[in-house]
Motif scaffolding. Structure first.
Motif, PDB file in Angstrom:
ATOM      1  N   GLU A 120     102.124 -70.361 -58.921  1.00 52.33           N
ATOM      2  CA  GLU A 120     102.739 -69.432 -59.866  1.00 52.33           C
ATOM      3  C   GLU A 120     102.125 -68.035 -59.731  1.00 52.33           C
ATOM      4  OE1 GLU A 120     105.299 -70.100 -62.064  1.00 52.33           O
ATOM      5  OE2 GLU A 120     105.396 -71.983 -60.956  1.00 52.33           O
ATOM      6  N   ASP A 121     102.920 -67.031 -60.071  1.00 49.28           N
ATOM      7  CA  ASP A 121     102.451 -65.644 -59.979  1.00 49.28           C
ATOM      8  C   ASP A 121     101.213 -65.399 -60.826  1.00 49.28           C
ATOM      9  OD1 ASP A 121     104.547 -65.222 -58.276  1.00 49.28           O
ATOM     10  OD2 ASP A 121     105.643 -63.867 -59.600  1.00 49.28           O
ATOM     11  N   THR A 122     101.166 -65.985 -62.009  1.00 49.02           N
ATOM     12  CA  THR A 122     100.002 -65.780 -62.884  1.00 49.02           C
ATOM     13  C   THR A 122      98.730 -66.319 -62.234  1.00 49.02           C
ATOM     14  OG1 THR A 122     100.553 -67.829 -64.050  1.00 49.02           O
ATOM     15  CG2 THR A 122     101.289 -65.755 -65.058  1.00 49.02           C
ATOM     16  N   GLN A 123      98.849 -67.426 -61.493  1.00 46.73           N
ATOM     17  CA  GLN A 123      97.690 -67.988 -60.790  1.00 46.73           C
ATOM     18  C   GLN A 123      97.264 -67.081 -59.630  1.00 46.73           C
ATOM     19  OE1 GLN A 123      99.783 -71.698 -60.028  1.00 46.73           O
ATOM     20  NE2 GLN A 123      98.228 -72.819 -61.227  1.00 46.73           N
ATOM     21  N   ILE A 124      98.249 -66.525 -58.934  1.00 46.62           N
ATOM     22  CA  ILE A 124      97.937 -65.611 -57.823  1.00 46.62           C
ATOM     23  C   ILE A 124      97.233 -64.370 -58.359  1.00 46.62           C
ATOM     24  CG2 ILE A 124      98.913 -64.146 -56.013  1.00 46.62           C
ATOM     25  CD1 ILE A 124     101.186 -66.243 -55.727  1.00 46.62           C
ATOM     26  N   ILE A 125      97.753 -63.829 -59.454  1.00 44.46           N
ATOM     27  CA  ILE A 125      97.136 -62.642 -60.059  1.00 44.46           C
ATOM     28  C   ILE A 125      95.719 -62.956 -60.528  1.00 44.46           C
ATOM     29  CG2 ILE A 125      97.289 -61.029 -62.007  1.00 44.46           C
ATOM     30  CD1 ILE A 125     100.393 -61.213 -61.634  1.00 44.46           C
ATOM     31  N   ALA A 126      95.522 -64.157 -61.071  1.00 42.78           N
ATOM     32  CA  ALA A 126      94.173 -64.573 -61.500  1.00 42.78           C
ATOM     33  C   ALA A 126      93.218 -64.605 -60.300  1.00 42.78           C
ATOM     34  CB  ALA A 126      94.228 -65.928 -62.191  1.00 42.78           C
ATOM     35  N   LEU A 127      93.725 -65.051 -59.143  1.00 40.13           N
ATOM     36  CA  LEU A 127      92.889 -65.050 -57.932  1.00 40.13           C
ATOM     37  C   LEU A 127      92.476 -63.625 -57.551  1.00 40.13           C
ATOM     38  CD1 LEU A 127      94.750 -67.700 -55.717  1.00 40.13           C
ATOM     39  CD2 LEU A 127      92.509 -67.963 -56.823  1.00 40.13           C
ATOM     40  N   TYR A 128      93.402 -62.680 -57.693  1.00 40.74           N
ATOM     41  CA  TYR A 128      93.063 -61.276 -57.424  1.00 40.74           C
ATOM     42  C   TYR A 128      91.966 -60.809 -58.379  1.00 40.74           C
ATOM     43  CZ  TYR A 128      96.910 -60.188 -54.180  1.00 40.74           C
ATOM     44  OH  TYR A 128      97.745 -60.125 -53.094  1.00 40.74           O
ATOM     45  N   PHE A 129      92.103 -61.144 -59.656  1.00 46.38           N
ATOM     46  CA  PHE A 129      91.107 -60.732 -60.639  1.00 46.38           C
ATOM     47  C   PHE A 129      89.750 -61.382 -60.378  1.00 46.38           C
ATOM     48  CE2 PHE A 129      94.465 -58.719 -62.964  1.00 46.38           C
ATOM     49  CZ  PHE A 129      93.822 -57.748 -63.723  1.00 46.38           C
ATOM     50  N   ASP A 130      89.755 -62.579 -59.810  1.00 47.08           N
ATOM     51  CA  ASP A 130      88.497 -63.265 -59.449  1.00 47.08           C
ATOM     52  C   ASP A 130      87.945 -62.766 -58.117  1.00 47.08           C
ATOM     53  OD1 ASP A 130      88.714 -64.775 -61.736  1.00 47.08           O
ATOM     54  OD2 ASP A 130      89.580 -66.526 -60.700  1.00 47.08           O
ATOM     55  N   ARG A 131      88.710 -61.852 -57.463  1.00 47.90           N
ATOM     56  CA  ARG A 131      88.372 -61.314 -56.142  1.00 47.90           C
ATOM     57  C   ARG A 131      88.255 -62.431 -55.110  1.00 47.90           C
ATOM     58  NH1 ARG A 131      90.662 -57.165 -56.387  1.00 47.90           N
ATOM     59  NH2 ARG A 131      89.622 -56.174 -54.683  1.00 47.90           N
ATOM     60  N   ASN A 132      89.132 -63.420 -55.245  1.00 45.54           N
ATOM     61  CA  ASN A 132      89.196 -64.562 -54.349  1.00 45.54           C
ATOM     62  C   ASN A 132      90.186 -64.237 -53.235  1.00 45.54           C
ATOM     63  OD1 ASN A 132      89.735 -67.046 -53.088  1.00 45.54           O
ATOM     64  ND2 ASN A 132      89.480 -68.189 -55.002  1.00 45.54           N
ATOM     65  N   GLU A 133      89.730 -64.291 -51.992  1.00 41.72           N
ATOM     66  CA  GLU A 133      90.583 -63.938 -50.850  1.00 41.72           C
ATOM     67  C   GLU A 133      91.772 -64.880 -50.677  1.00 41.72           C
ATOM     68  OE1 GLU A 133      88.380 -63.185 -47.259  1.00 41.72           O
ATOM     69  OE2 GLU A 133      87.026 -61.813 -48.289  1.00 41.72           O
ATOM     70  N   LYS A 134      91.739 -66.022 -51.350  1.00 37.98           N
ATOM     71  CA  LYS A 134      92.885 -66.940 -51.319  1.00 37.98           C
ATOM     72  C   LYS A 134      94.132 -66.258 -51.903  1.00 37.98           C
ATOM     73  CE  LYS A 134      94.363 -71.542 -52.627  1.00 37.98           C
ATOM     74  NZ  LYS A 134      94.205 -72.645 -53.557  1.00 37.98           N
ATOM     75  N   ALA A 135      93.932 -65.233 -52.727  1.00 42.66           N
ATOM     76  CA  ALA A 135      95.058 -64.495 -53.309  1.00 42.66           C
ATOM     77  C   ALA A 135      95.929 -63.892 -52.211  1.00 42.66           C
ATOM     78  CB  ALA A 135      94.544 -63.396 -54.233  1.00 42.66           C
ATOM     79  N   LEU A 136      95.295 -63.398 -51.159  1.00 48.28           N
ATOM     80  CA  LEU A 136      96.048 -62.789 -50.064  1.00 48.28           C
ATOM     81  C   LEU A 136      96.889 -63.832 -49.325  1.00 48.28           C
ATOM     82  CD1 LEU A 136      93.277 -60.395 -48.731  1.00 48.28           C
ATOM     83  CD2 LEU A 136      95.255 -59.804 -50.139  1.00 48.28           C
ATOM     84  N   LYS A 137      96.298 -65.008 -49.098  1.00 47.57           N
ATOM     85  CA  LYS A 137      97.030 -66.067 -48.410  1.00 47.57           C
ATOM     86  C   LYS A 137      98.208 -66.532 -49.256  1.00 47.57           C
ATOM     87  CE  LYS A 137      96.720 -70.792 -46.671  1.00 47.57           C
ATOM     88  NZ  LYS A 137      98.099 -71.024 -47.057  1.00 47.57           N
ATOM     89  N   GLU A 138      97.976 -66.730 -50.543  1.00 50.12           N
ATOM     90  CA  GLU A 138      99.046 -67.181 -51.436  1.00 50.12           C
ATOM     91  C   GLU A 138     100.157 -66.126 -51.544  1.00 50.12           C
ATOM     92  OE1 GLU A 138      99.449 -70.166 -52.632  1.00 50.12           O
ATOM     93  OE2 GLU A 138      97.514 -70.882 -51.892  1.00 50.12           O
ATOM     94  N   THR A 139      99.763 -64.865 -51.575  1.00 44.46           N
ATOM     95  CA  THR A 139     100.744 -63.776 -51.618  1.00 44.46           C
ATOM     96  C   THR A 139     101.584 -63.784 -50.354  1.00 44.46           C
ATOM     97  OG1 THR A 139      99.281 -62.435 -52.999  1.00 44.46           O
ATOM     98  CG2 THR A 139     101.031 -61.274 -51.829  1.00 44.46           C
TER      99      THR A 139
END
Length: 185
Positions: A2-21
């Motif tokens: 979900e988008d909210t989970q992806i955004i949370a990854l960005y806020f956690d500065r987790n590089e997995k956010a880029l892969k999920e995006t």
């Protein structure tokens, strides 16, 4: 994811956010970039720049609609890349073609004397687009926001190319008349 989970990854500065995006919105961003640039390599670079820009923007920004946020970034980056690429020459792609079609309806920056007038034009165009019947609105946005080709729009909506062209021409005429009526053109 979900988008909210992806955004949370960005806020956690987790590089997995880029892969999920990339997994969820990579094709979407690529299509926007390619429709502006009409070049595979430049489009891929624009999409990668979109991910970097999103990484640098989130946080502090928390987009309410991640797809629109990424689409806007991609479009801005692709347009900037196109301007740089074509600084010595004009041409190529749907972007120039689409802008030429709209040129008679939308005043260019040299005709708008200040930021207040720019905002009035933007508000007027936004209201105009929202007031269109749904099909017209979608066709207009496909052409002038996503920079889709006439043939692509025709295929997507099951129309002939001539119907799409005439629909766009009628919509541009309505927009032009509205802007003239509001003394913005």
């Amino acid at each position: 994811m979900e988008d909210t989970q992806i955004i949370a990854l960005y806020f956690d500065r987790n590089e997995k956010a880029l892969k999920e995006t990339a997994d969820k919105y990579g094709k979407y961003c690529y299509k926007i970039a390619y429709n502006v640039l009409n070049d595979e390599d430049d489009s891929k670079e624009s999409v990668n720049d979109t991910y970097l820009n999103a990484w640098n923007s989130i946080p502090p920004h928390r987009p309410s609609v991640l797809s629109a946020f990424l689409g806007k970034i991609t479009r801005r980056i692709a347009i900037s890349r196109l301007r740089k690429k074509n600084s010595e020459k004009r041409g190529g792609g749907q972007f120039v073609s689409a802008l030429e079609e709209l040129s008679e309806c939308i005043p260019n920056e040299s005709n708008i004397e200040n930021d207040v007038e720019k905002k009035l034009v933007i508000e007027s165009v936004n209201l105009f687009v929202r007031s269109l019947p749904q099909k017209e609105q979608k066709v207009f946005l496909c052409r002038y926001w996503y920079m889709d080709s006439i043939s692509s729009i025709a295929k997507q909506f099951g129309f002939s190319e001539s119907k799409v062209k005439s629909m766009l021409m009628r919509t541009r005429t309505k927009l032009k008349n509205k802007l003239i009526e509001e003394e913005l053109l």
